[in-house]
Enzyme design. Sequence first.
Site: not given
Length: 118
Positions: A66, A103, A106, A111
Amino acid sequence: MSRLLGICLAAVLSLAGLLGWGAAAAAATVEVQMGTDSGLLAFEPSTVTISAGDTVKFVNNKLGPHNAVVEGHGELSHTDLAFAPGESWEQDFNEPGTYNYYCEPHRGAGMVGTITVQ
């Protein structure tokens, strides 16, 4: 007369200290997990409200790697990927405003998050 003035000044300063006048507020640190305990690809919490000067601590929780990219603010972004659980970094937010972040790996999975600085 000057002794009385000195006593009055001391009393006013003591009262100001008791009431917190003139005291700088201590900056707070808010933690945001990257990856939820239940295994979702999300920031937890995804929305935080802080005061100017506060810090956000991003902690890699699950399902890495991440990072956190703040839209339009490269200086606030952390583009390096966190792979290990518990890996973290801190970012100070000094200017009031709304900061949207995501992120990179993602973002398509949703995210994303928002930091509101008051």
